[in-house]
Every structure is written in C-alpha cells, then in structure tokens.
Design a protein around this motif. Sequence first.
Motif, PDB file in Angstrom:
ATOM      1  N   LEU A 170       0.831  -1.201   0.000  1.00 26.99           N
ATOM      2  CA  LEU A 170       0.000   0.000   0.000  1.00 26.99           C
ATOM      3  C   LEU A 170       0.872   1.261   0.000  1.00 26.99           C
ATOM      4  O   LEU A 170       0.603   2.207  -0.745  1.00 26.99           O
ATOM      5  CB  LEU A 170      -0.936   0.000   1.204  1.00 26.99           C
ATOM      6  N   ILE A 171       1.914   1.260   0.814  1.00 22.36           N
ATOM      7  CA  ILE A 171       2.835   2.404   0.843  1.00 22.36           C
ATOM      8  C   ILE A 171       3.506   2.583  -0.518  1.00 22.36           C
ATOM      9  O   ILE A 171       3.608   3.702  -1.028  1.00 22.36           O
ATOM     10  CB  ILE A 171       3.884   2.220   1.950  1.00 22.36           C
ATOM     11  N   SER A 172       3.927   1.482  -1.133  1.00 22.83           N
ATOM     12  CA  SER A 172       4.584   1.594  -2.438  1.00 22.83           C
ATOM     13  C   SER A 172       3.609   2.097  -3.494  1.00 22.83           C
ATOM     14  O   SER A 172       3.965   2.924  -4.329  1.00 22.83           O
ATOM     15  CB  SER A 172       5.191   0.264  -2.858  1.00 22.83           C
ATOM     16  N   PHE A 173       2.360   1.630  -3.446  1.00 17.79           N
ATOM     17  CA  PHE A 173       1.357   2.099  -4.400  1.00 17.79           C
ATOM     18  C   PHE A 173       1.119   3.597  -4.242  1.00 17.79           C
ATOM     19  O   PHE A 173       1.059   4.335  -5.235  1.00 17.79           O
ATOM     20  CB  PHE A 173       0.047   1.323  -4.198  1.00 17.79           C
ATOM     21  N   LEU A 174       0.993   4.062  -3.009  1.00 20.48           N
ATOM     22  CA  LEU A 174       0.788   5.492  -2.770  1.00 20.48           C
ATOM     23  C   LEU A 174       1.976   6.316  -3.249  1.00 20.48           C
ATOM     24  O   LEU A 174       1.800   7.390  -3.845  1.00 20.48           O
ATOM     25  CB  LEU A 174       0.526   5.750  -1.291  1.00 20.48           C
ATOM     26  N   LEU A 175       3.176   5.818  -3.018  1.00 24.85           N
ATOM     27  CA  LEU A 175       4.361   6.542  -3.488  1.00 24.85           C
ATOM     28  C   LEU A 175       4.431   6.579  -5.007  1.00 24.85           C
ATOM     29  O   LEU A 175       4.827   7.590  -5.593  1.00 24.85           O
ATOM     30  CB  LEU A 175       5.629   5.925  -2.905  1.00 24.85           C
ATOM     31  N   PHE A 176       4.032   5.483  -5.667  1.00 23.09           N
ATOM     32  CA  PHE A 176       4.011   5.475  -7.129  1.00 23.09           C
ATOM     33  C   PHE A 176       2.990   6.482  -7.666  1.00 23.09           C
ATOM     34  O   PHE A 176       3.266   7.205  -8.624  1.00 23.09           O
ATOM     35  CB  PHE A 176       3.683   4.091  -7.670  1.00 23.09           C
TER      36      PHE A 176
ATOM     37  N   ILE B 135       1.753   9.199  -6.114  1.00 20.22           N
ATOM     38  CA  ILE B 135       2.207  10.564  -5.822  1.00 20.22           C
ATOM     39  C   ILE B 135       3.345  10.965  -6.751  1.00 20.22           C
ATOM     40  O   ILE B 135       3.368  12.083  -7.274  1.00 20.22           O
ATOM     41  CB  ILE B 135       2.625  10.686  -4.347  1.00 20.22           C
ATOM     42  N   SER B 136       4.267  10.056  -6.986  1.00 16.24           N
ATOM     43  CA  SER B 136       5.388  10.391  -7.870  1.00 16.24           C
ATOM     44  C   SER B 136       4.912  10.624  -9.299  1.00 16.24           C
ATOM     45  O   SER B 136       5.446  11.484  -9.994  1.00 16.24           O
ATOM     46  CB  SER B 136       6.453   9.306  -7.834  1.00 16.24           C
ATOM     47  N   ASP B 137       3.885   9.891  -9.721  1.00 18.18           N
ATOM     48  CA  ASP B 137       3.360  10.102 -11.068  1.00 18.18           C
ATOM     49  C   ASP B 137       2.633  11.439 -11.171  1.00 18.18           C
ATOM     50  O   ASP B 137       2.699  12.100 -12.201  1.00 18.18           O
ATOM     51  CB  ASP B 137       2.418   8.955 -11.441  1.00 18.18           C
TER      52      ASP B 137
ATOM     53  N   LYS C 187       5.314  14.286 -11.366  1.00 13.53           N
ATOM     54  CA  LYS C 187       6.415  14.060 -12.303  1.00 13.53           C
ATOM     55  C   LYS C 187       6.732  15.309 -13.121  1.00 13.53           C
ATOM     56  O   LYS C 187       7.886  15.653 -13.294  1.00 13.53           O
ATOM     57  CB  LYS C 187       6.058  12.903 -13.228  1.00 13.53           C
ATOM     58  N   GLU C 188       5.724  15.978 -13.613  1.00 12.03           N
ATOM     59  CA  GLU C 188       5.937  17.145 -14.480  1.00 12.03           C
ATOM     60  C   GLU C 188       6.349  18.382 -13.685  1.00 12.03           C
ATOM     61  O   GLU C 188       7.138  19.186 -14.152  1.00 12.03           O
ATOM     62  CB  GLU C 188       4.662  17.440 -15.262  1.00 12.03           C
ATOM     63  N   LYS C 189       5.803  18.516 -12.466  1.00  7.97           N
ATOM     64  CA  LYS C 189       6.052  19.728 -11.687  1.00  7.97           C
ATOM     65  C   LYS C 189       7.401  19.697 -10.978  1.00  7.97           C
ATOM     66  O   LYS C 189       8.047  20.727 -10.829  1.00  7.97           O
ATOM     67  CB  LYS C 189       4.942  19.926 -10.655  1.00  7.97           C
ATOM     68  N   SER C 190       7.783  18.533 -10.492  1.00  2.00           N
ATOM     69  CA  SER C 190       9.020  18.431  -9.726  1.00  2.00           C
ATOM     70  C   SER C 190       9.719  17.103 -10.023  1.00  2.00           C
ATOM     71  O   SER C 190       9.486  16.111  -9.336  1.00  2.00           O
ATOM     72  CB  SER C 190       8.709  18.547  -8.241  1.00  2.00           C
ATOM     73  N   PRO C 191      10.573  17.097 -11.033  1.00  5.61           N
ATOM     74  CA  PRO C 191      11.247  15.842 -11.383  1.00  5.61           C
ATOM     75  C   PRO C 191      12.203  15.338 -10.302  1.00  5.61           C
ATOM     76  O   PRO C 191      12.490  14.151 -10.236  1.00  5.61           O
ATOM     77  CB  PRO C 191      12.003  16.178 -12.666  1.00  5.61           C
ATOM     78  N   ILE C 192      12.660  16.223  -9.429  1.00  3.11           N
ATOM     79  CA  ILE C 192      13.564  15.789  -8.359  1.00  3.11           C
ATOM     80  C   ILE C 192      12.822  14.890  -7.377  1.00  3.11           C
ATOM     81  O   ILE C 192      13.317  13.830  -6.994  1.00  3.11           O
ATOM     82  CB  ILE C 192      14.174  17.004  -7.639  1.00  3.11           C
ATOM     83  N   PHE C 193      11.604  15.302  -6.970  1.00  3.75           N
ATOM     84  CA  PHE C 193      10.816  14.474  -6.059  1.00  3.75           C
ATOM     85  C   PHE C 193      10.372  13.185  -6.741  1.00  3.75           C
ATOM     86  O   PHE C 193      10.258  12.154  -6.090  1.00  3.75           O
ATOM     87  CB  PHE C 193       9.607  15.227  -5.521  1.00  3.75           C
TER      88      PHE C 193
ATOM     89  N   PHE D  87       9.959   7.566  -6.609  1.00  2.00           N
ATOM     90  CA  PHE D  87       9.817   6.330  -7.390  1.00  2.00           C
ATOM     91  C   PHE D  87      10.740   5.215  -6.885  1.00  2.00           C
ATOM     92  O   PHE D  87      10.276   4.093  -6.674  1.00  2.00           O
ATOM     93  CB  PHE D  87      10.045   6.614  -8.879  1.00  2.00           C
ATOM     94  N   PRO D  88      12.037   5.483  -6.659  1.00  2.00           N
ATOM     95  CA  PRO D  88      12.876   4.405  -6.112  1.00  2.00           C
ATOM     96  C   PRO D  88      12.473   3.987  -4.695  1.00  2.00           C
ATOM     97  O   PRO D  88      12.565   2.812  -4.350  1.00  2.00           O
ATOM     98  CB  PRO D  88      14.282   4.991  -6.115  1.00  2.00           C
ATOM     99  N   VAL D  89      12.011   4.941  -3.880  1.00  2.00           N
ATOM    100  CA  VAL D  89      11.575   4.586  -2.534  1.00  2.00           C
ATOM    101  C   VAL D  89      10.348   3.676  -2.605  1.00  2.00           C
ATOM    102  O   VAL D  89      10.244   2.703  -1.858  1.00  2.00           O
ATOM    103  CB  VAL D  89      11.288   5.860  -1.701  1.00  2.00           C
ATOM    104  N   GLY D  90       9.430   3.968  -3.518  1.00  2.30           N
ATOM    105  CA  GLY D  90       8.278   3.089  -3.719  1.00  2.30           C
ATOM    106  C   GLY D  90       8.691   1.711  -4.188  1.00  2.30           C
ATOM    107  O   GLY D  90       8.123   0.702  -3.764  1.00  2.30           O
ATOM    108  N   SER D  91       9.693   1.661  -5.048  1.00  2.00           N
ATOM    109  CA  SER D  91      10.202   0.363  -5.514  1.00  2.00           C
ATOM    110  C   SER D  91      10.818  -0.429  -4.370  1.00  2.00           C
ATOM    111  O   SER D  91      10.636  -1.644  -4.276  1.00  2.00           O
ATOM    112  CB  SER D  91      11.249   0.562  -6.608  1.00  2.00           C
ATOM    113  N   ILE D  92      11.518   0.248  -3.487  1.00  4.51           N
ATOM    114  CA  ILE D  92      12.130  -0.426  -2.341  1.00  4.51           C
ATOM    115  C   ILE D  92      11.057  -0.990  -1.418  1.00  4.51           C
ATOM    116  O   ILE D  92      11.162  -2.124  -0.950  1.00  4.51           O
ATOM    117  CB  ILE D  92      13.078   0.536  -1.598  1.00  4.51           C
ATOM    118  N   PHE D  93       9.997  -0.202  -1.153  1.00  3.83           N
ATOM    119  CA  PHE D  93       8.920  -0.705  -0.303  1.00  3.83           C
ATOM    120  C   PHE D  93       8.223  -1.899  -0.941  1.00  3.83           C
ATOM    121  O   PHE D  93       7.844  -2.845  -0.258  1.00  3.83           O
ATOM    122  CB  PHE D  93       7.905   0.395   0.012  1.00  3.83           C
TER     123      PHE D  93
END
Length: 58
Positions: free
Chosen positions: A16-22, A24-26, A29-35, A40-46
């Motif tokens: 669930l945490i990884s899904f939420l991070l994915f 939010i990151s999507d 994506k356009e507004k803040s590529p740094i975040f 995205f990698p943090v979501g992948s790790i979870f």
Amino acid sequence: MNFPSMKNIPPIYLYLISFLLFVISDLIKEKSPIFYGILFPVGSIFFLLGLYNRISKK
C-alpha cells in the motif's frame, strides 16, 4: 540486512505504501522531477520489501 521492525509489518501495508508513493510520484512528475526521482525508487524499495516479507514468511 536485519530489520526486526520490518519483519513485523504485514506485506499488504508495504504494498500500500509503495502504491501510494508510485501514484504521488506520477502526479508530481511534471512539476518536480527531483521528487519524482526520489519517490519512485523509494516506492520500488517498499514493494521489494513487501515481496521479500511475503516470500520469507512462507
């Protein structure tokens, strides 16, 4: 890596945490590529931690 607190968390919460991070990151994506590059990698790790917990408990 031995994280005793991570072993007690059910895998569904990690998924669930990884899904939420994915999501939010999507959304940012356009507004803040740094975040996006951080979330995205943090979501992948979870996701991988949830998968590892699920496999190791069987």
